[in-house]
Scaffold this motif. Structure first.
Motif, mmCIF file in Angstrom:
data_model
loop_
_atom_site.group_PDB
_atom_site.id
_atom_site.type_symbol
_atom_site.label_atom_id
_atom_site.label_comp_id
_atom_site.label_asym_id
_atom_site.label_seq_id
_atom_site.Cartn_x
_atom_site.Cartn_y
_atom_site.Cartn_z
ATOM 1 N N GLN A 144 -5.463 36.242 12.487
ATOM 2 C CA GLN A 144 -6.096 35.427 11.458
ATOM 3 C C GLN A 144 -6.924 36.282 10.519
ATOM 4 N N SER A 145 -6.818 35.997 9.218
ATOM 5 C CA SER A 145 -7.568 36.741 8.219
ATOM 6 C C SER A 145 -8.015 35.790 7.114
ATOM 7 N N ILE A 146 -8.393 36.346 5.953
ATOM 8 C CA ILE A 146 -9.051 35.557 4.899
ATOM 9 C C ILE A 146 -8.449 35.898 3.540
ATOM 10 N N LEU A 147 -8.172 34.874 2.746
ATOM 11 C CA LEU A 147 -7.694 35.029 1.378
ATOM 12 C C LEU A 147 -8.758 34.480 0.426
ATOM 13 N N VAL A 148 -9.126 35.284 -0.573
ATOM 14 C CA VAL A 148 -10.130 34.872 -1.560
ATOM 15 C C VAL A 148 -9.613 35.183 -2.954
ATOM 16 N N LEU A 149 -10.323 34.706 -3.966
ATOM 17 C CA LEU A 149 -9.990 35.069 -5.338
ATOM 18 C C LEU A 149 -10.140 36.572 -5.520
ATOM 19 N N ALA A 150 -9.349 37.130 -6.401
ATOM 20 C CA ALA A 150 -9.315 38.581 -6.566
ATOM 21 C C ALA A 150 -10.657 39.167 -6.965
ATOM 22 N N ASP A 151 -11.505 38.379 -7.653
ATOM 23 C CA ASP A 151 -12.802 38.902 -8.101
ATOM 24 C C ASP A 151 -13.948 38.549 -7.160
ATOM 25 N N ASN A 210 -2.669 36.715 8.905
ATOM 26 C CA ASN A 210 -2.651 37.735 7.854
ATOM 27 C C ASN A 210 -1.305 37.845 7.151
ATOM 28 N N VAL A 211 -0.204 37.668 7.892
ATOM 29 C CA VAL A 211 1.112 37.822 7.275
ATOM 30 C C VAL A 211 1.401 36.687 6.287
ATOM 31 N N ILE A 212 0.908 35.488 6.585
ATOM 32 C CA ILE A 212 1.080 34.360 5.678
ATOM 33 C C ILE A 212 0.273 34.586 4.408
ATOM 34 N N LEU A 213 -0.955 35.031 4.573
ATOM 35 C CA LEU A 213 -1.817 35.290 3.422
ATOM 36 C C LEU A 213 -1.269 36.413 2.555
ATOM 37 N N ALA A 214 -0.720 37.435 3.188
ATOM 38 C CA ALA A 214 -0.128 38.538 2.424
ATOM 39 C C ALA A 214 1.019 38.037 1.556
ATOM 40 N N THR A 232 -8.367 37.461 15.147
ATOM 41 C CA THR A 232 -7.720 36.840 16.304
ATOM 42 C C THR A 232 -6.387 37.543 16.539
ATOM 43 N N GLU A 233 -5.757 37.234 17.653
ATOM 44 C CA GLU A 233 -4.383 37.646 17.894
ATOM 45 C C GLU A 233 -3.522 36.393 17.958
ATOM 46 N N GLU A 234 -2.453 36.385 17.169
ATOM 47 C CA GLU A 234 -1.582 35.216 17.068
ATOM 48 C C GLU A 234 -0.153 35.620 17.427
ATOM 49 N N PRO A 235 0.234 35.481 18.704
ATOM 50 C CA PRO A 235 1.605 35.828 19.097
ATOM 51 C C PRO A 235 2.594 34.748 18.669
ATOM 52 N N TYR A 236 3.518 35.100 17.792
ATOM 53 C CA TYR A 236 4.495 34.130 17.306
ATOM 54 C C TYR A 236 5.620 33.967 18.322
ATOM 55 N N GLY A 237 5.881 32.707 18.689
ATOM 56 C CA GLY A 237 6.948 32.418 19.635
ATOM 57 C C GLY A 237 7.948 31.436 19.066
#
Length: 288
Positions: A144-151, A210-214, A232-237
């Motif tokens: 899990q990570s965070i997406l914000v406005l570029a500025d 993080n991969v979704i946000l990227a 966090t750790e998110e194991p995809y199954g």
């Protein structure tokens, strides 16, 4: 055990390849060839799907890099390619896969009600979900990570989200984590629906894997950025009917064979790998 399963899966793949050479591959219709369906135990899920010649897969339709519908109306991305690898192990060609949109809130009901055969949809393995469905894999480890406005230079970690409105989706593990750390979750059904509230300032961030946000940042170049380290750790199954141990084992064997023969890495490089670096897949968990 992992090594043993890999050897078994590779041996099975070799037998199929030899059979294909002898009898001729099945044309997948898109220039690719699919080996004839292997024989499975009567009554097993694998036998039923192989005989039907089709499989219904739940996946995301709105997540760049992992599951996004293209201009032709077909989903594409890493999850989609993983589903194709599994279908191929059943002798099912890509055009014979029926895709069904799965959002975070409906994945378990889809599986329980038999609306899909498997779900491959950035689907984190956790104990609560295991109460009602089973998982094969994991095949990828996100965080899990965070997406914000570029500025935005004020939010740099999850600590900066405490007391702030943050968008995520209903039924997701990231939404639960936001509440746990003291953020104020603002929930919707898809992550793309979080982008307009972020643009307007109704929320200060979007938080999920993080991969979704990227993927969202790459799709909207210059508007957003991913900040902070994954917390966090998110194991995809791969979700399937509860206690279908035979099918789970088949999927795990198929995944491990893909790790060994390079098709997993190829799937990554052609999709999410255009933005994110390749990392070795995690070890699959034994099927209960």
């Amino acid at each position: 055990m992992k090594k043993k399963l890999s050897i078994i899966a590779l041996a099975a793949a070799s037998v199929l390849a030899l059979a294909a050479c002898a009898s001729g591959d099945t044309d997948a219709g898109d220039g690719e060839s699919v080996a004839p369906a292997p024989e499975f135990a009567a009554g097993s899920t694998m036998a039923e799907l192989a005989e039907a010649g089709t499989i219904t897969v739940g996946t995301k339709f709105d997540q760049p890099l992992f599951g996004l519908v293209n201009l032709d109306g077909d989903p594409e991305g890493f999850d989609v390619e993983i589903a194709k690898i599994i279908a191929g192990g059943l002798g099912i060609a890509p055009e014979n896969i029926e895709w069904k949109e799965a959002v975070s809130a409906n994945r378990e009901p889809f599986i329980q009600n038999g609306e899909v055969d498997i779900v491959v949809a950035t689907y984190t393995i956790n104990d609560k979900r295991k109460e009602v469905i089973s998982f094969a894999g994991p095949y990828y480890m996100a965080g899990q990570s965070i997406l914000v406005l570029a500025d935005n230079d004020t939010i740099t970690s999850e600590e900066d989200l405490v007391g702030e409105k943050v968008c995520s989706v209903t039924g997701s593990t990231p939404a639960a984590k936001l509440a746990e750390i003291g953020a104020v979750p603002v929930l919707t059904d898809t992550y793309t629906n979080c982008l307009e509230p972020l643009r307007s300032g109704d929320v200060v961030a979007v938080s999920t894997d993080n991969v979704i946000l990227a993927g969202l940042a790459a799709q909207n170049e210059g508007e957003f950025k991913v900040v902070g380290k994954p917390f966090t750790e998110e194991p995809y199954g791969i979700g399937l009917q509860k206690d279908d141990t035979e099918f789970c084992t088949f999927i795990n064997d198929t995944l491990e064979a893909a790790y060994e023969d390079g098709s997993y890495e190829e799937a990554w490089n052609s999709t999410a790998g255009t933005v994110l670096p390749y990392v070795d897949p995690p070890a699959v968990e034994p099927c209960a």
